[in-house]
Design a protein around this motif. Structure first.
Motif, PDB file in Angstrom:
ATOM      1  N   GLN A  42       0.837  -1.202   0.000  1.00 49.01           N
ATOM      2  CA  GLN A  42       0.000   0.000   0.000  1.00 49.01           C
ATOM      3  C   GLN A  42       0.871   1.250   0.000  1.00 49.01           C
ATOM      4  O   GLN A  42       0.569   2.217  -0.692  1.00 49.01           O
ATOM      5  CB  GLN A  42      -0.942  -0.005   1.207  1.00 49.01           C
ATOM      6  N   ASP A  43       1.957   1.243   0.787  1.00 48.59           N
ATOM      7  CA  ASP A  43       2.867   2.384   0.796  1.00 48.59           C
ATOM      8  C   ASP A  43       3.462   2.617  -0.589  1.00 48.59           C
ATOM      9  O   ASP A  43       3.571   3.752  -1.047  1.00 48.59           O
ATOM     10  CB  ASP A  43       3.989   2.177   1.822  1.00 48.59           C
ATOM     11  N   ASP A  44       3.860   1.527  -1.246  1.00 40.36           N
ATOM     12  CA  ASP A  44       4.398   1.647  -2.602  1.00 40.36           C
ATOM     13  C   ASP A  44       3.359   2.221  -3.547  1.00 40.36           C
ATOM     14  O   ASP A  44       3.665   3.078  -4.382  1.00 40.36           O
ATOM     15  CB  ASP A  44       4.870   0.288  -3.123  1.00 40.36           C
ATOM     16  N   ARG A  45       2.126   1.773  -3.416  1.00 33.63           N
ATOM     17  CA  ARG A  45       1.054   2.269  -4.283  1.00 33.63           C
ATOM     18  C   ARG A  45       0.803   3.753  -4.022  1.00 33.63           C
ATOM     19  O   ARG A  45       0.605   4.518  -4.955  1.00 33.63           O
ATOM     20  CB  ARG A  45      -0.239   1.482  -4.056  1.00 33.63           C
ATOM     21  N   VAL A  46       0.826   4.154  -2.752  1.00 30.15           N
ATOM     22  CA  VAL A  46       0.599   5.563  -2.426  1.00 30.15           C
ATOM     23  C   VAL A  46       1.705   6.422  -3.040  1.00 30.15           C
ATOM     24  O   VAL A  46       1.431   7.469  -3.635  1.00 30.15           O
ATOM     25  CB  VAL A  46       0.521   5.755  -0.889  1.00 30.15           C
ATOM     26  N   GLN A  47       2.946   5.985  -2.919  1.00 27.32           N
ATOM     27  CA  GLN A  47       4.055   6.737  -3.520  1.00 27.32           C
ATOM     28  C   GLN A  47       3.923   6.806  -5.035  1.00 27.32           C
ATOM     29  O   GLN A  47       4.165   7.851  -5.637  1.00 27.32           O
ATOM     30  CB  GLN A  47       5.391   6.096  -3.141  1.00 27.32           C
ATOM     31  N   GLU A  48       3.526   5.698  -5.638  1.00 25.37           N
ATOM     32  CA  GLU A  48       3.347   5.675  -7.087  1.00 25.37           C
ATOM     33  C   GLU A  48       2.232   6.628  -7.509  1.00 25.37           C
ATOM     34  O   GLU A  48       2.376   7.370  -8.482  1.00 25.37           O
ATOM     35  CB  GLU A  48       3.018   4.248  -7.536  1.00 25.37           C
ATOM     36  N   ILE A  49       1.143   6.638  -6.757  1.00 27.78           N
ATOM     37  CA  ILE A  49       0.020   7.527  -7.068  1.00 27.78           C
ATOM     38  C   ILE A  49       0.448   8.983  -6.923  1.00 27.78           C
ATOM     39  O   ILE A  49       0.123   9.825  -7.774  1.00 27.78           O
ATOM     40  CB  ILE A  49      -1.187   7.201  -6.167  1.00 27.78           C
ATOM     41  N   GLN A  51       3.444  10.205  -7.258  1.00 25.79           N
ATOM     42  CA  GLN A  51       4.348  10.524  -8.369  1.00 25.79           C
ATOM     43  C   GLN A  51       3.562  10.769  -9.652  1.00 25.79           C
ATOM     44  O   GLN A  51       3.831  11.719 -10.390  1.00 25.79           O
ATOM     45  CB  GLN A  51       5.354   9.392  -8.577  1.00 25.79           C
ATOM     46  N   VAL A  52       2.575   9.931  -9.916  1.00 26.66           N
ATOM     47  CA  VAL A  52       1.751  10.093 -11.125  1.00 26.66           C
ATOM     48  C   VAL A  52       0.975  11.409 -11.049  1.00 26.66           C
ATOM     49  O   VAL A  52       0.855  12.127 -12.044  1.00 26.66           O
ATOM     50  CB  VAL A  52       0.803   8.891 -11.299  1.00 26.66           C
ATOM     51  N   ARG A  53       0.462  11.742  -9.864  1.00 25.17           N
ATOM     52  CA  ARG A  53      -0.259  13.022  -9.708  1.00 25.17           C
ATOM     53  C   ARG A  53       0.658  14.209  -9.996  1.00 25.17           C
ATOM     54  O   ARG A  53       0.255  15.176 -10.644  1.00 25.17           O
ATOM     55  CB  ARG A  53      -0.821  13.141  -8.290  1.00 25.17           C
ATOM     56  N   GLU A  54       1.883  14.139  -9.489  1.00 25.51           N
ATOM     57  CA  GLU A  54       2.826  15.228  -9.720  1.00 25.51           C
ATOM     58  C   GLU A  54       3.142  15.371 -11.212  1.00 25.51           C
ATOM     59  O   GLU A  54       3.139  16.477 -11.755  1.00 25.51           O
ATOM     60  CB  GLU A  54       4.108  14.967  -8.932  1.00 25.51           C
TER      61      GLU A  54
END
Length: 112
Positions: A42-49, A51-54
């Motif tokens: 979940q932490d990895d997914r949050v970081q990925e999300i 990054q994609v938002r940025e």
């Protein structure tokens, strides 16, 4: 040639399938391990999300600036304004010199 059925233990289970019998790892330890793995995923997914938002925000800003015609015209005018002001000053100086030469020649040509 071996088949999948030949690799199975009696009872239909594969020898490399984990068995929770409490002898090596308790069910509480297995649950805790699964929870840690899920949290890490979940932490990895949050970081990925994030990054994609940025990246999406940067792309949106770029597209907005490209489609904002009035702002682009103002920027172009500002850039050309410096060069335009120099050109205008040079043109005014040339006109002033031409006028001065013409006036001087006319005065020189006038009978006194």
């Amino acid at each position: 040639m071996s088949t999948h059925a030949e690799n199975e233990e009696p009872g239909g289970l594969s020898p490399d399938r984990p068995v929770v019998d409490g002898t090596e790892t308790s069910s509480k330890e297995l649950r805790a391990e699964v929870e840690r793995e899920v949290e890490a995923m979940q932490d990895d997914r949050v970081q990925e999300i994030e990054q994609v938002r940025e990246e999406l925000g940067e792309t949106l800003d770029e597209l907005t600036s490209r489609l904002d015609v009035p702002a682009r015209l103002r920027t172009a005018a500002r850039k050309a304004g410096g060069a335009g002001a120099v050109r205008a000053a040079v043109a005014a100086a040339v006109v002033a010199i031409v006028v001065a030469v013409v006036v001087r020649r006319r005065r020189a040509a006038e009978p006194r």
